[in-house]
Scaffold this motif. Structure first.
Motif, short mmCIF file in Angstrom:
data_model
loop_
_atom_site.label_atom_id
_atom_site.label_comp_id
_atom_site.label_asym_id
_atom_site.label_seq_id
_atom_site.Cartn_x
_atom_site.Cartn_y
_atom_site.Cartn_z
N LEU A 120 0.82 -1.21 0.00
CA LEU A 120 0.00 0.00 0.00
C LEU A 120 0.86 1.26 0.00
O LEU A 120 0.50 2.27 -0.62
CB LEU A 120 -0.94 -0.01 1.19
N SER A 121 2.01 1.22 0.65
CA SER A 121 2.91 2.37 0.63
C SER A 121 3.36 2.69 -0.79
O SER A 121 3.39 3.86 -1.20
CB SER A 121 4.13 2.10 1.52
N MET A 122 3.70 1.66 -1.56
CA MET A 122 4.18 1.89 -2.92
C MET A 122 3.04 2.39 -3.82
O MET A 122 3.25 3.22 -4.70
CB MET A 122 4.79 0.61 -3.50
N ALA A 123 1.82 1.88 -3.59
CA ALA A 123 0.68 2.34 -4.39
C ALA A 123 0.29 3.77 -4.03
O ALA A 123 0.01 4.59 -4.91
CB ALA A 123 -0.50 1.40 -4.18
N LEU A 124 0.29 4.05 -2.76
CA LEU A 124 -0.18 5.35 -2.27
C LEU A 124 0.81 6.47 -2.59
O LEU A 124 0.42 7.54 -3.06
CB LEU A 124 -0.40 5.25 -0.76
N ALA A 159 -2.02 1.47 9.32
CA ALA A 159 -2.22 2.82 8.79
C ALA A 159 -1.20 3.79 9.36
O ALA A 159 -0.68 4.65 8.65
CB ALA A 159 -3.64 3.28 9.07
N GLY A 160 -0.91 3.66 10.66
CA GLY A 160 0.08 4.52 11.28
C GLY A 160 1.47 4.31 10.72
O GLY A 160 2.23 5.27 10.52
N LYS A 161 1.83 3.06 10.48
CA LYS A 161 3.14 2.76 9.89
C LYS A 161 3.28 3.39 8.50
O LYS A 161 4.33 3.92 8.15
CB LYS A 161 3.34 1.24 9.79
N ILE A 162 2.21 3.29 7.72
CA ILE A 162 2.25 3.84 6.36
C ILE A 162 2.36 5.36 6.40
O ILE A 162 3.13 5.96 5.63
CB ILE A 162 1.01 3.39 5.57
N GLY A 256 14.59 -3.78 9.14
CA GLY A 256 14.36 -2.50 8.51
C GLY A 256 12.97 -1.95 8.75
O GLY A 256 12.02 -2.69 8.96
N SER A 257 12.85 -0.64 8.71
CA SER A 257 11.56 0.03 8.85
C SER A 257 10.84 0.04 7.51
O SER A 257 11.45 -0.21 6.46
CB SER A 257 11.77 1.47 9.32
#
Length: 270
Positions: A120-124, A159-162, A256-257
Protein backbone atom coordinates in the motif's frame (compact mmCIF):
# COMPACT_ATOMS: atom_id res chain seq x y z
CA UNK A 1 -31.88 -4.75 -5.28
CA UNK A 2 -28.21 -4.28 -6.18
CA UNK A 3 -27.54 -4.51 -9.91
CA UNK A 4 -23.74 -4.30 -9.83
CA UNK A 5 -21.57 -7.07 -11.22
CA UNK A 6 -18.20 -7.44 -9.52
CA UNK A 7 -15.00 -9.00 -10.83
CA UNK A 8 -12.59 -10.88 -8.57
CA UNK A 9 -9.84 -12.76 -10.32
CA UNK A 10 -11.28 -14.33 -13.45
CA UNK A 11 -14.83 -14.67 -12.08
CA UNK A 12 -17.91 -12.45 -12.00
CA UNK A 13 -20.29 -12.13 -9.06
CA UNK A 14 -23.70 -10.60 -8.48
CA UNK A 15 -24.65 -10.02 -4.85
CA UNK A 16 -28.22 -9.93 -3.67
CA UNK A 17 -29.66 -9.02 -0.29
CA UNK A 18 -32.66 -7.30 1.25
CA UNK A 19 -30.17 -5.21 3.23
CA UNK A 20 -29.54 -2.18 1.03
CA UNK A 21 -27.00 -0.72 3.46
CA UNK A 22 -24.90 -3.88 3.28
CA UNK A 23 -24.94 -3.80 -0.53
CA UNK A 24 -23.90 -0.15 -0.48
CA UNK A 25 -20.96 -0.94 1.81
CA UNK A 26 -19.77 -3.78 -0.39
CA UNK A 27 -20.07 -1.62 -3.49
CA UNK A 28 -17.51 0.73 -1.93
CA UNK A 29 -15.05 -2.14 -1.61
CA UNK A 30 -15.45 -4.37 -4.66
CA UNK A 31 -14.24 -3.77 -8.24
CA UNK A 32 -17.06 -3.26 -10.71
CA UNK A 33 -17.07 -5.20 -13.96
CA UNK A 34 -17.73 -3.69 -17.37
CA UNK A 35 -17.95 -5.41 -20.73
CA UNK A 36 -14.78 -3.79 -22.08
CA UNK A 37 -12.82 -6.13 -19.80
CA UNK A 38 -13.69 -9.04 -22.12
CA UNK A 39 -10.96 -7.81 -24.44
CA UNK A 40 -8.49 -9.20 -21.90
CA UNK A 41 -9.81 -12.71 -22.69
CA UNK A 42 -9.27 -14.25 -19.25
CA UNK A 43 -12.70 -13.81 -17.70
CA UNK A 44 -15.18 -16.59 -17.03
CA UNK A 45 -18.32 -14.94 -18.43
CA UNK A 46 -20.77 -16.90 -16.27
CA UNK A 47 -22.13 -14.62 -13.53
CA UNK A 48 -22.53 -16.26 -10.15
CA UNK A 49 -25.30 -14.88 -7.93
CA UNK A 50 -24.66 -15.01 -4.19
CA UNK A 51 -27.50 -14.57 -1.71
CA UNK A 52 -26.07 -12.71 1.27
CA UNK A 53 -29.21 -13.26 3.34
CA UNK A 54 -28.63 -16.99 3.53
CA UNK A 55 -25.96 -18.97 5.42
CA UNK A 56 -22.41 -18.31 4.20
CA UNK A 57 -19.79 -21.04 4.64
CA UNK A 58 -16.44 -19.76 5.89
CA UNK A 59 -13.16 -21.66 5.58
CA UNK A 60 -11.95 -23.15 8.83
CA UNK A 61 -15.36 -23.11 10.49
CA UNK A 62 -17.67 -26.06 10.94
CA UNK A 63 -20.80 -23.91 10.72
CA UNK A 64 -22.05 -21.33 8.25
CA UNK A 65 -22.48 -17.72 9.36
CA UNK A 66 -24.92 -14.94 8.49
CA UNK A 67 -24.15 -11.43 7.28
CA UNK A 68 -27.08 -10.12 9.34
CA UNK A 69 -25.06 -10.93 12.47
CA UNK A 70 -21.88 -9.26 11.19
CA UNK A 71 -21.66 -7.45 7.84
CA UNK A 72 -18.00 -8.40 7.46
CA UNK A 73 -19.11 -12.02 7.09
CA UNK A 74 -20.59 -11.13 3.68
CA UNK A 75 -17.19 -9.97 2.41
CA UNK A 76 -15.28 -12.88 3.95
CA UNK A 77 -17.80 -15.33 2.50
CA UNK A 78 -17.46 -13.80 -0.96
CA UNK A 79 -13.65 -13.91 -0.87
CA UNK A 80 -13.74 -17.54 0.28
CA UNK A 81 -16.09 -18.40 -2.60
CA UNK A 82 -13.81 -16.60 -5.03
CA UNK A 83 -10.71 -18.51 -3.91
CA UNK A 84 -12.63 -21.79 -4.20
CA UNK A 85 -13.55 -20.81 -7.76
CA UNK A 86 -9.80 -20.47 -8.51
CA UNK A 87 -8.86 -23.84 -7.03
CA UNK A 88 -7.02 -24.89 -10.20
CA UNK A 89 -4.68 -21.90 -10.19
CA UNK A 90 -1.19 -21.71 -8.78
CA UNK A 91 -1.21 -19.25 -5.88
CA UNK A 92 1.47 -17.48 -3.87
CA UNK A 93 0.99 -15.80 -0.51
CA UNK A 94 2.18 -12.47 -1.90
CA UNK A 95 1.45 -9.14 -3.54
CA UNK A 96 2.09 -8.36 -7.20
CA UNK A 97 2.60 -4.80 -8.43
CA UNK A 98 3.44 -2.92 -11.61
CA UNK A 99 5.82 0.03 -11.43
CA UNK A 100 5.18 3.18 -13.48
CA UNK A 101 7.94 1.92 -15.81
CA UNK A 102 6.07 -1.36 -16.37
CA UNK A 103 8.23 -3.68 -14.25
CA UNK A 104 6.46 -6.58 -12.55
CA UNK A 105 7.30 -6.95 -8.84
CA UNK A 106 6.46 -9.69 -6.34
CA UNK A 107 6.44 -9.10 -2.58
CA UNK A 108 6.06 -12.45 -0.84
CA UNK A 109 6.26 -13.65 2.71
CA UNK A 110 4.25 -15.17 5.55
CA UNK A 111 1.70 -13.35 7.68
CA UNK A 112 3.16 -10.46 9.72
CA UNK A 113 6.08 -9.98 7.33
CA UNK A 114 4.87 -6.54 6.18
CA UNK A 115 3.55 -7.29 2.68
CA UNK A 116 0.43 -5.14 2.96
CA UNK A 117 2.29 -2.21 4.54
CA UNK A 118 4.87 -2.16 1.76
CA UNK A 119 2.32 -2.83 -1.01
CA UNK A 120 0.00 0.00 0.00
CA UNK A 121 2.91 2.37 0.63
CA UNK A 122 4.18 1.89 -2.92
CA UNK A 123 0.68 2.34 -4.39
CA UNK A 124 -0.18 5.35 -2.27
CA UNK A 125 3.09 7.27 -2.45
CA UNK A 126 4.73 6.12 -5.69
CA UNK A 127 1.87 5.22 -8.05
CA UNK A 128 2.72 1.52 -8.27
CA UNK A 129 -0.37 -0.42 -9.36
CA UNK A 130 -1.58 -3.42 -7.38
CA UNK A 131 -2.36 -6.50 -9.46
CA UNK A 132 -2.97 -8.64 -6.41
CA UNK A 133 -2.58 -8.37 -2.64
CA UNK A 134 -2.49 -11.25 -0.18
CA UNK A 135 -2.95 -13.91 -2.88
CA UNK A 136 -1.27 -13.89 -6.31
CA UNK A 137 -3.00 -16.15 -8.87
CA UNK A 138 -1.22 -17.64 -11.90
CA UNK A 139 -3.24 -19.43 -14.56
CA UNK A 140 -1.31 -22.64 -15.27
CA UNK A 141 -2.87 -22.97 -18.73
CA UNK A 142 -2.02 -19.50 -20.03
CA UNK A 143 0.87 -18.44 -17.82
CA UNK A 144 -0.96 -15.19 -17.01
CA UNK A 145 -0.94 -13.48 -13.66
CA UNK A 146 -4.64 -12.84 -13.10
CA UNK A 147 -5.48 -9.51 -11.43
CA UNK A 148 -7.25 -10.01 -8.10
CA UNK A 149 -8.42 -6.65 -6.78
CA UNK A 150 -9.69 -7.83 -3.44
CA UNK A 151 -10.07 -5.06 -0.84
CA UNK A 152 -7.18 -4.57 1.56
CA UNK A 153 -7.53 -5.70 5.15
CA UNK A 154 -5.32 -3.64 7.48
CA UNK A 155 -4.27 -4.41 11.03
CA UNK A 156 -4.83 -1.71 13.61
CA UNK A 157 -1.27 -0.37 13.45
CA UNK A 158 -0.71 -0.57 9.69
CA UNK A 159 -2.22 2.82 8.79
CA UNK A 160 0.08 4.52 11.28
CA UNK A 161 3.14 2.76 9.89
CA UNK A 162 2.25 3.84 6.36
CA UNK A 163 1.72 7.46 7.40
CA UNK A 164 5.06 7.50 9.22
CA UNK A 165 6.80 6.05 6.16
CA UNK A 166 5.07 8.11 3.46
CA UNK A 167 3.43 11.07 5.18
CA UNK A 168 0.09 10.04 3.63
CA UNK A 169 -3.20 8.80 5.04
CA UNK A 170 -4.54 5.54 3.65
CA UNK A 171 -8.12 6.81 3.41
CA UNK A 172 -11.46 5.83 4.92
CA UNK A 173 -12.07 2.35 6.24
CA UNK A 174 -15.20 0.33 5.49
CA UNK A 175 -16.42 -2.40 7.85
CA UNK A 176 -13.85 -1.24 10.42
CA UNK A 177 -10.75 -2.56 8.72
CA UNK A 178 -11.16 -2.80 4.94
CA UNK A 179 -10.39 -0.24 2.29
CA UNK A 180 -9.80 0.11 -1.41
CA UNK A 181 -9.32 2.72 -4.10
CA UNK A 182 -9.70 1.94 -7.79
CA UNK A 183 -6.69 4.14 -8.56
CA UNK A 184 -4.43 1.72 -6.70
CA UNK A 185 -5.25 -1.28 -8.89
CA UNK A 186 -4.67 -2.60 -12.38
CA UNK A 187 -7.26 -5.03 -13.75
CA UNK A 188 -5.30 -6.11 -16.82
CA UNK A 189 -3.68 -9.57 -16.79
CA UNK A 190 0.05 -9.78 -17.51
CA UNK A 191 2.44 -12.65 -18.27
CA UNK A 192 3.85 -14.01 -15.00
CA UNK A 193 7.42 -12.94 -15.81
CA UNK A 194 8.78 -10.98 -12.86
CA UNK A 195 11.49 -8.33 -13.00
CA UNK A 196 11.95 -8.16 -9.23
CA UNK A 197 10.93 -10.45 -6.41
CA UNK A 198 11.45 -9.89 -2.69
CA UNK A 199 10.67 -12.46 -0.04
CA UNK A 200 10.06 -10.81 3.34
CA UNK A 201 10.87 -12.44 6.65
CA UNK A 202 8.79 -11.92 9.77
CA UNK A 203 10.48 -9.35 11.98
CA UNK A 204 10.25 -8.75 15.70
CA UNK A 205 7.96 -5.74 16.04
CA UNK A 206 9.65 -4.76 19.30
CA UNK A 207 13.18 -4.84 17.90
CA UNK A 208 14.72 -2.01 15.84
CA UNK A 209 16.89 -3.99 13.41
CA UNK A 210 18.65 -2.67 10.36
CA UNK A 211 17.62 -3.70 6.88
CA UNK A 212 19.31 -6.90 5.74
CA UNK A 213 19.31 -7.70 2.02
CA UNK A 214 20.49 -10.98 0.58
CA UNK A 215 20.61 -11.27 -3.22
CA UNK A 216 20.12 -14.90 -4.22
CA UNK A 217 19.88 -17.18 -7.23
CA UNK A 218 16.67 -18.73 -8.55
CA UNK A 219 16.98 -22.01 -6.66
CA UNK A 220 17.50 -20.45 -3.24
CA UNK A 221 14.65 -18.02 -3.78
CA UNK A 222 12.29 -20.83 -4.76
CA UNK A 223 13.18 -22.79 -1.62
CA UNK A 224 11.99 -19.81 0.40
CA UNK A 225 8.94 -19.12 -1.77
CA UNK A 226 7.71 -22.71 -1.93
CA UNK A 227 6.68 -22.60 1.73
CA UNK A 228 3.95 -20.05 0.98
CA UNK A 229 2.72 -21.38 -2.33
CA UNK A 230 0.68 -24.37 -3.54
CA UNK A 231 3.15 -25.12 -6.36
CA UNK A 232 3.89 -28.63 -5.06
CA UNK A 233 0.28 -29.64 -5.74
CA UNK A 234 0.87 -29.50 -9.49
CA UNK A 235 3.20 -31.59 -11.62
CA UNK A 236 4.55 -28.46 -13.32
CA UNK A 237 4.08 -26.08 -10.39
CA UNK A 238 7.75 -25.69 -9.44
CA UNK A 239 8.70 -25.34 -13.11
CA UNK A 240 6.12 -22.56 -13.56
CA UNK A 241 7.51 -20.73 -10.52
CA UNK A 242 11.08 -21.13 -11.70
CA UNK A 243 10.21 -19.74 -15.14
CA UNK A 244 8.32 -16.82 -13.60
CA UNK A 245 11.49 -15.64 -11.85
CA UNK A 246 14.06 -16.64 -14.47
CA UNK A 247 15.01 -13.03 -15.33
CA UNK A 248 14.19 -11.41 -11.98
CA UNK A 249 16.42 -9.75 -9.42
CA UNK A 250 15.79 -11.89 -6.34
CA UNK A 251 16.17 -10.65 -2.75
CA UNK A 252 15.58 -12.14 0.66
CA UNK A 253 14.87 -9.23 2.99
CA UNK A 254 14.58 -8.95 6.76
CA UNK A 255 14.53 -6.16 9.30
CA UNK A 256 14.36 -2.50 8.51
CA UNK A 257 11.56 0.03 8.85
CA UNK A 258 8.86 0.48 6.20
CA UNK A 259 10.74 3.58 5.03
CA UNK A 260 13.95 1.51 4.66
CA UNK A 261 12.08 -1.06 2.58
CA UNK A 262 10.45 1.59 0.38
CA UNK A 263 13.83 3.18 -0.29
CA UNK A 264 15.28 -0.20 -1.22
CA UNK A 265 12.55 -0.79 -3.80
CA UNK A 266 13.05 2.66 -5.27
CA UNK A 267 16.84 2.24 -5.45
CA UNK A 268 16.42 -0.90 -7.55
CA UNK A 269 15.17 1.40 -10.30
CA UNK A 270 12.20 -0.68 -11.39
Amino acid sequence: MNSHIYILGSHLYHLQSKDGELLELLNKLLPNYDSSMHANNYINTAIETIDLDGPLPIRGLDQSLFAKDNPEIALIGLLDRCLADHAGYLWIDASALLTPQGALVLLSGPSHSGKTTLTLSMALAHNWKILAEDIVLIDLKTGLLVPFARPLSLRSDTAGKIKTATGLDVGSFVLEGWLTNSQWYSLKPVPANFDLAIDLAVTDKDAATSLKINTVENGEFLRSLITHSNALRYDNGVQVLSSAFAKATLNLLSGGSPRDRINHLLKLGC
